[in-house]
Design a protein around this motif. Structure first.
Motif, PDB file in Angstrom:
ATOM      1  N   HIS A 279     123.823  10.849 121.139  1.00 28.20           N
ATOM      2  CA  HIS A 279     124.552  11.440 122.268  1.00 28.20           C
ATOM      3  C   HIS A 279     124.848  12.928 122.065  1.00 28.20           C
ATOM      4  O   HIS A 279     125.151  13.637 123.027  1.00 28.20           O
TER       5      HIS A 279
ATOM      6  N   VAL B  22     127.201  10.066 132.294  1.00 28.17           N
ATOM      7  CA  VAL B  22     127.055  10.123 130.830  1.00 28.17           C
ATOM      8  C   VAL B  22     127.962   9.106 130.128  1.00 28.17           C
ATOM      9  O   VAL B  22     128.944   8.631 130.689  1.00 28.17           O
ATOM     10  N   HIS B  23     127.608   8.824 128.873  1.00 25.65           N
ATOM     11  CA  HIS B  23     128.400   7.937 128.011  1.00 25.65           C
ATOM     12  C   HIS B  23     129.505   8.787 127.358  1.00 25.65           C
ATOM     13  O   HIS B  23     129.265   9.962 127.040  1.00 25.65           O
TER      14      HIS B  23
ATOM     15  N   GLU C 264     130.458   8.997 124.440  1.00 26.76           N
ATOM     16  CA  GLU C 264     130.128   9.506 123.099  1.00 26.76           C
ATOM     17  C   GLU C 264     129.555  10.921 123.176  1.00 26.76           C
ATOM     18  O   GLU C 264     129.291  11.548 122.149  1.00 26.76           O
ATOM     19  N   CYS C 265     129.301  11.417 124.407  1.00 26.27           N
ATOM     20  CA  CYS C 265     128.789  12.789 124.544  1.00 26.27           C
ATOM     21  C   CYS C 265     129.903  13.782 124.235  1.00 26.27           C
ATOM     22  O   CYS C 265     131.098  13.469 124.350  1.00 26.27           O
TER      23      CYS C 265
ATOM     24  N   THR D 198     122.461   8.897 128.107  1.00 27.00           N
ATOM     25  CA  THR D 198     122.619   7.868 127.080  1.00 27.00           C
ATOM     26  C   THR D 198     121.235   7.474 126.567  1.00 27.00           C
ATOM     27  O   THR D 198     120.244   8.131 126.887  1.00 27.00           O
ATOM     28  N   GLU D 199     121.169   6.404 125.796  1.00 22.49           N
ATOM     29  CA  GLU D 199     119.951   6.049 125.068  1.00 22.49           C
ATOM     30  C   GLU D 199     118.760   5.781 126.004  1.00 22.49           C
ATOM     31  O   GLU D 199     118.907   5.157 127.059  1.00 22.49           O
TER      32      GLU D 199
END
Ligand code: 13P
Ligand code: SF4
Length: 331
Positions: A199, A221-222, A224-225, A260-261
């Motif tokens: 991230h 976005v997640h 974890e960014c 994200t992933e």
């Protein structure tokens, strides 16, 4: 060998449930009985009647199932360790507490919260201090609950998650080792200096690029960014929250770019969906698991060898479970 066919046959023969996180490769993901985010997988895996849980994900996820359901046999086709979870162990956790103690903040002034992306041993250390586990899907609720104690939150290991949720609640955060110790002392949420290497790939410049190209695009976005990325986004959510928002709430004609992933973003929608990076953001450890590994682990169950079984000591189970169960009570 046709691994898919052999896996389907073995699944019918054996007392096993295959679970897979959203970040798994497509060919592994489609063979799972249960898919989900880290929170859903922990809950659903312990509820399945199967004796054997075959967990396709990263190590802390398999460990969480073992902690919550010690009577189940948990096996992982690859015991791949999340890069973020690897950034903290009990020694680092205690060394950070020592820094806080030396700055005049005693352990009694601190309520620890660990992101589920941490080892069972770290969860146990947090559990012993009366703390909680959280996931990105429930961090907001858990942090709120933690703040009711009137103590400072010590948030490990993801600094970004801690910083992003502190901002959302309107509280001050600081990161040990990055921010000035005076800022750490006056912060409501004190963060350990860990992060997700995947991230971290997303930047505010990536968002500017997509907005310049497609002015109507939505950025999701997640958490974890990095906070600089989260600040610019239109939507922030855990993996399951991102999936719901993008596949159910957005019109299919609405362009969306997702931070994200890669594997998860790639299977979200057939069109109008972009990955927020020029570099393919694959999680190296999530991608370690292959269908061949899955087949070999199933075969090991059939042969009574039980490859890559997850073991957690009784003491660790006891305290890690306290931290996990406190999370479930709030959730
Ligand atoms: P979720 O809790 O949203 O599944 O995320 C886990 C993770 O590792 C994200 O990088
Ligand atoms: Fe860990 Fe990041 Fe991979 Fe999630 S994407 S499993 S936090 S390394």
């Amino acid at each position: 060998m046709n691994f898919k066919e052999e896996i389907l046959k073995l699944k019918q023969e054996l007392d096993v449930t295959i679970v897979a996180h959203f970040y798994q490769k497509d060919e592994v993901f489609e063979l799972a009985d249960i898919v989900g985010d880290s929170l859903e997988l922990a809950k659903k895996a312990i509820a399945t009647p199967a004796k054997n849980i075959l967990f396709c994900g990263v190590g802390f996820m398999g460990e969480s199932v073992k902690v919550l359901a010690p009577n189940k046999r948990v096996l992982m086709p690859k015991i791949a360790c999340c890069a973020m979870a690897r950034m903290i162990d009990v020694e680092y956790y205690e060394a950070n507490l020592k820094i806080l103690n030396e700055a005049g903040i005693s352990n009694e002034d601190i309520l620890p919260i660990t992101y589920i992306n941490s080892s069972a041993a770290v969860k146990a250390a947090v559990g012993k201090m009366g703390g909680y586990v959280c996931t990105s899907a429930n961090a907001f609720k858990i942090i709120h609950k933690g703040l009711e104690s009137g103590k400072k939150i010590f948030f490990v290991p993801d600094r970004c998650l801690g910083q992003n949720f502190a901002k959302q609640i309107g509280l001050k955060s600081a990161v040990i080792g990055i921010d000035d110790i005076e800022d750490v002392k006056s912060a409501d949420i004190i963060c350990f200096n860990g992060f997700c290497s995947v991230h971290q790939l997303f930047t505010p410049a990536d968002i500017d690029f997509f907005r310049a190209k497609y002015p109507e695009i939505i950025v999701a976005v997640h958490p974890e960014c990095d906070p600089a990325v989260v600040d610019k986004a239109d939507f922030v959510g855990s993996t399951s929250q991102l999936i719901k928002y993008i596949t159910e709430d957005l019109d299919i004609e609405q362009k969306v770019v997702v931070g994200t992933e890669y594997n998860m973003v790639n299977r979200l929608r057939e069109k109008n969906t972009y990955v927020l990076s020029g570099t393919k953001p694959e999680c190296p450890t999530m991608n370690e698991t292959t269908v061949e590994d899955l087949y070999n682990t199933l075969l090991s169950i059939k042969n009574g060898q039980f490859d890559n079984e997850i073991f957690v000591s009784d003491d660790t189970v006891k305290y890690a479970r306290m931290a996990l169960e406190r999370m479930f009570e709030v959730n």
